[in-house]
Design an enzyme around this catalytic site. Structure first.
Site, short mmCIF file in Angstrom:
data_model
loop_
_atom_site.label_atom_id
_atom_site.label_comp_id
_atom_site.label_asym_id
_atom_site.label_seq_id
_atom_site.Cartn_x
_atom_site.Cartn_y
_atom_site.Cartn_z
N GLU A 1 0.87 -1.18 0.00
CA GLU A 1 0.00 0.00 0.00
C GLU A 1 0.90 1.22 0.00
OE1 GLU A 1 -3.05 -0.02 -0.50
OE2 GLU A 1 -3.47 -2.14 -0.24
N CYS B 1 -2.33 9.41 2.50
CA CYS B 1 -1.89 8.87 1.21
C CYS B 1 -2.91 9.06 0.10
CB CYS B 1 -1.52 7.40 1.34
SG CYS B 1 -2.89 6.35 1.90
#
Length: 429
Positions: free
Chosen positions: A173, A207
């Protein structure tokens, strides 16, 4: 000369035109593939017999989801609790033993996790380990059955290289520069409220936050005062005193972000205080794509505005960069949002909203290309940490029927096999 270059270039260019995406094209190609198998049945049969001496074989199967075994979860510092616990839930639900590695940068959370979490979990199956880059590198030398990493693309490459030594599967990720396109049809204040909320949430250290806005020059002029209005509404006339605005994680990242404030033209904010690790909610106007703020993920409360002349230019700019973790499009015209969705690629997409897709457990979360690989959230977390084991169970007492598949293959047996396989799914072995 590279013998593959021309072929790969041709295929990539075809993909970029969107030729493979319509359902009609896919159906036509699958039908053509079916005709290939049918029209060339004898040649393929002879080829398989010549290469391997094998025929087509009937089978049935089911999937058994089993734990991988020993899992390593490496969490980041920006959401040090949430991004540790969420994958841990999936790993536990799937039946794995887990090594947890919290970030040493978020040292307070690391301390609580190390001291308190083991008191609640079976310590024979779960462990929290501590350390910085050196210790993490040492940890990665060991063989794990699965590795789940959240962090930067740079460190993601290190994790993937270490996993490759043991052929360990990974979920990465990562991050990237998430574009946000704002069409001229939008109400600027509506967009500004939404963008300001999820750009400056957690001081921009998210993010999936929009990393830059793409809009026309006219929309930029309308958007800047709207963003100023939203920032003042959320954080007051002096955001530094607002209890709702976070701080930069450490001095290293503060210095990095401070260096980006010289890009473009500071239209809003720009103030900083090293002692408090404070950077004001900032908007940079007239930013050029070549500037430093457009070369790396910002991960801070800085929002560049890049002007574009058309939707086509927007799509072209997005597509020549690495694939982002998230992509956002705002427009009152649904066909514009649908075009951005259809002509780009990203880990996730949101039209006319912020990162609310993150809150839906029915949607998988993850990146694509340099923004990551693998998916989790909800049931997808369970699937990520499960080995989908293909199983076949044959019923006893069927030996007479099984005789059909055993050599020698008489003309009669071959005819019976063709009849059976004509009405059943099969696998070419």
């Amino acid at each position: 000369m590279d013998p593959f270059e021309e072929t790969l270039r041709r295929l990539k260019e075809s993909f970029n035109t969107g030729k493979t995406k319509p359902a009609k094209f896919r159906a036509e190609q699958l039908q053509s593939l079916g005709r290939f198998l049918q029209d060339n049945n004898k040649q393929l049969h002879d080829a398989l017999a010549g290469d391997l001496g094998k025929l087509t074989k009937l089978s049935s199967a089911f999937i058994r989801k089993e734990p991988f075994g020993l899992v390593l979860i490496i969490a980041p510092w920006n959401y040090p609790l949430n991004l540790m616990i969420m994958p841990l839930v999936g790993a536990i639900a799937a039946g794995n033993c887990v090594v947890l590695k919290p970030s040493e940068i978020s040292k307070n959370t690391e301390k609580v996790l190390a001291e308190r979490l083991p008191q609640y979990l079976d310590q024979s199956c779960f462990a929290v380990v501590l350390g910085g880059p050196e210790e993490t590198g040492q940890l990665l030398k060991h063989k794990f059955d699965y590795i789940f990493f959240t962090g930067s693309p740079r460190v993601g490459k290190i994790v993937m290289a270490a996993a490759a030594e043991h052929l360990t599967p990974v979920t990465l990720e990562l991050g990237g520069k998430n574009p946000c396109y704002v069409d001229d049809s939008c109400d600027p204040q509506t967009v500004a409220n939404c963008v300001a909320w999820f750009r400056y949430f957690n001081a921009g250290q998210t993010c999936v936050a929009p990393d830059y806005i793409l809009c026309s020059q006219e929309m930029q002029e309308r958007l800047v005062p709207a963003l100023q209005n939203a920032i003042t509404r959320f954080y007051g006339d002096n955001p530094q005193t607002s209890p709702n605005l976070g701080r930069i994680i450490n001095q290293k990242h503060f210095k990095r972000l401070q260096g980006l404030l010289g890009c473009g033209r500071v239209a809003i904010g720009g103030q900083s205080d090293e002692g408090e690790r404070y950077i004001a909610p900032t908007v940079l106007a007239d930013v050029q794509e070549t500037e430093a703020v457009m070369q790396e993920e910002i991960f801070g409360p800085i929002l560049p505005l890049v002007t574009v002349r058309s939707l086509d230019e927007t799509v072209e700019l997005i597509n020549r960069r690495e694939k982002p973790l998230a992509l956002y499009a705002f427009s009152k015209r649904s066909q514009v949002v649908k075009q951005v969705l259809a002509r780009t690629s990203s880990g996730s997409f949101c039209g006319n909203d912020g990162f609310m897709h993150m809150t839906l457990s029915s949607l998988p979360f993850g990146g694509v290309g340099s923004s990551g690989m693998g998916r989790y959230h909800g049931k997808f977390s369970f699937d990520t940490f499960s080995n989908q084991r293909a199983c076949l169970l044959s019923c006893p007492g069927m030996e007479e029927l099984n005789d059909l598949r055993y050599p020698p293959y008489s003309p009669r047996n071959q005819q019976l096999l063709k009849w059976v396989l004509g009405s059943q799914s099969c696998t070419i072995l």
